[in-house]
Scaffold this motif. Structure first.
Motif, PDB file in Angstrom:
ATOM      1  N   PHE A 243       0.935  -1.355  -0.670  1.00 53.37           N
ATOM      2  CA  PHE A 243       0.390  -0.224  -0.048  1.00 53.37           C
ATOM      3  C   PHE A 243       0.702   0.995  -0.548  1.00 53.37           C
ATOM      4  N   GLU A 244       0.427   1.983  -1.061  1.00 53.74           N
ATOM      5  CA  GLU A 244       0.872   3.439  -0.939  1.00 53.74           C
ATOM      6  C   GLU A 244      -0.171   4.413  -0.488  1.00 53.74           C
ATOM      7  N   VAL A 245       0.293   5.029   0.477  1.00 55.07           N
ATOM      8  CA  VAL A 245      -0.796   5.787   1.123  1.00 55.07           C
ATOM      9  C   VAL A 245      -1.352   7.092   0.631  1.00 55.07           C
ATOM     10  N   SER A 246      -1.920   8.011  -0.372  1.00 56.39           N
ATOM     11  CA  SER A 246      -1.802   9.666   0.549  1.00 56.39           C
ATOM     12  C   SER A 246      -1.981  10.169   1.196  1.00 56.39           C
ATOM     13  N   LYS A 247      -1.746  11.149   1.828  1.00 51.47           N
ATOM     14  CA  LYS A 247      -2.216  12.004   2.769  1.00 51.47           C
ATOM     15  C   LYS A 247      -3.854  12.029   2.819  1.00 51.47           C
ATOM     16  N   GLY A 248      -4.240  12.253   4.157  1.00 47.05           N
ATOM     17  CA  GLY A 248      -5.878  12.868   4.364  1.00 47.05           C
ATOM     18  C   GLY A 248      -6.185  11.996   5.466  1.00 47.05           C
ATOM     19  N   SER A 249      -7.543  11.072   5.668  1.00 44.76           N
ATOM     20  CA  SER A 249      -8.318  10.792   6.623  1.00 44.76           C
ATOM     21  C   SER A 249      -7.390   9.308   6.992  1.00 44.76           C
ATOM     22  N   THR A 250      -8.563   8.941   8.144  1.00 45.41           N
ATOM     23  CA  THR A 250      -7.800   7.334   8.887  1.00 45.41           C
ATOM     24  C   THR A 250      -7.872   6.583   7.397  1.00 45.41           C
ATOM     25  N   PHE A 251      -6.313   5.613   7.135  1.00 40.47           N
ATOM     26  CA  PHE A 251      -7.144   4.457   6.164  1.00 40.47           C
ATOM     27  C   PHE A 251      -6.041   3.377   7.109  1.00 40.47           C
ATOM     28  N   THR A 252      -7.854   1.989   7.007  1.00 40.24           N
ATOM     29  CA  THR A 252      -7.436   1.000   7.972  1.00 40.24           C
ATOM     30  C   THR A 252      -7.410  -0.160   7.147  1.00 40.24           C
ATOM     31  N   VAL A 253      -6.544  -1.313   6.550  1.00 35.09           N
ATOM     32  CA  VAL A 253      -7.128  -2.309   6.296  1.00 35.09           C
ATOM     33  C   VAL A 253      -7.069  -3.558   6.991  1.00 35.09           C
ATOM     34  N   GLU A 254      -7.848  -4.100   6.811  1.00 33.75           N
ATOM     35  CA  GLU A 254      -8.456  -5.575   7.474  1.00 33.75           C
ATOM     36  C   GLU A 254      -8.535  -6.339   7.247  1.00 33.75           C
ATOM     37  N   THR A 255      -8.547  -7.589   7.985  1.00 34.17           N
ATOM     38  CA  THR A 255      -8.179  -8.490   7.670  1.00 34.17           C
ATOM     39  C   THR A 255      -8.747  -9.720   8.309  1.00 34.17           C
TER      40      THR A 255
END
Length: 299
Positions: free
Chosen positions: A146-158
């Protein structure tokens, strides 16, 4: 419920923008603005009150009079319609209706609506909502970078753990009872089995067989599987073999007593025979014809 009340009053024009900013966080205000912009795209004509009232009168005149007449104000219908639109919009924000999956030996890079990028390894799958920029939540089965752009919370669920960030680069692998997170840039918060761990650049967290490991080492810019080589460090053989199967679409029979032997090394993602040699030779293991759909590994 306060946020929902503020949102409803703001959409109804009872609260001005500057007042709303004082009542909610900056992150919530940005989300509310985006929601308002999306709702503004719906072409909902203003109801013609006089025409509607006239139509209702004509309808009533055509019916026989009854003892009790109930009159429902037109504005209630408008309110119901508006509520439906808002609920429908929120539903679209929350439902994970978009899916991307890869096949054996394939990778795929997806650019999301917030400009974040996800690169899926072989036999991996992600699901995410329609309005992803308002609900940055992804469900993952398999491995992805994952390469995440800045912003609100980013969540990855497994199925084993959850990773939460604001903007960074990290890799998540989750299958069977194996879970691993590598932080390549920034900072991530990992929650698994009711334990929360913050990882910074170069740190790794791994969970398997009810064991939690956490260490740090120098990392390349991206995981090597993206450029065609799968690497391992002190990983039990059963997980190494599982990744090989996902890469080459084969079945492997092997002695159960080698399952927990720790393997450090790598294998090619493009040459099955070389990959088998890379796994078996360091451990003095033998293997059958690599061109078969079922490969036998023996001691």
């Amino acid at each position: 419920m306060e946020k929902e009340t503020f949102l409803a009053e703001w959409l109804d024009g009872k609260i001005a923008d500057n007042q709303l900013k004082q009542l909610v966080s900056e992150e919530d205000f940005v989300a509310f603005q985006m929601l308002k912009n999306e709702l503004g795209k719906w072409n909902i004509a203003e109801p013609n009150m006089e025409q509607n009232f006239e139509a209702i009168q004509q309808k009533l005149a055509s019916k026989k009079p009854v003892q009790t007449n109930k009159v429902i104000a037109i504005w209630k219908y408008v309110a119901v319609a508006a509520s439906f639109i808002i609920v429908f919009g929120l539903y679209q924000m929350l439902v994970f209706s978009n899916e991307v999956a890869t096949d054996f030996g394939k990778t795929n890079t997806v650019t999301l609506s917030d400009n974040s990028q996800v690169t899926l390894n072989s036999k991996a799958k992600i699901a995410y909502p329609n309005w992803f920029q308002l609900n940055r939540n992804i469900k993952l089965d398999g491995e992805a970078f994952f390469e995440v752009s800045k912003g609100s919370t980013f969540t990855v669920e497994t199925s084993i753990g959850k990773v939460t960030v604001l903007g960074t680069k990290f890799n998540v692998a989750s299958f069977d009872d194996y879970f691993e997170v590598v932080c390549y840039e920034g900072k991530v918060n990992v929650v698994t089995h009711n334990k929360s761990t913050i990882l910074t650049q170069g740190e790794i967290l791994r969970w398997y067989n009810n064991n939690l490991e956490n260490w740090a080492e120098i990392q390349p810019e991206k995981p090597l599987w993206i450029s065609g080589e799968t690497t391992f460090k002190n990983v039990p053989m059963k997980y190494v073999i599982e990744k090989f199967k996902k890469q080459y679409d084969v079945e492997i029979n092997y002695p159960k007593n080698i399952e927990e032997i720790k393997f450090t090394g790598s294998f090619s993602n493009s040459d099955k025979d070389i990959a088998l040699k890379s796994i078996c030779l360091p451990l003095n293991l033998n293997y059958s014809n690599s061109n078969s759909k079922t490969i036998q590994i023996s001691e």
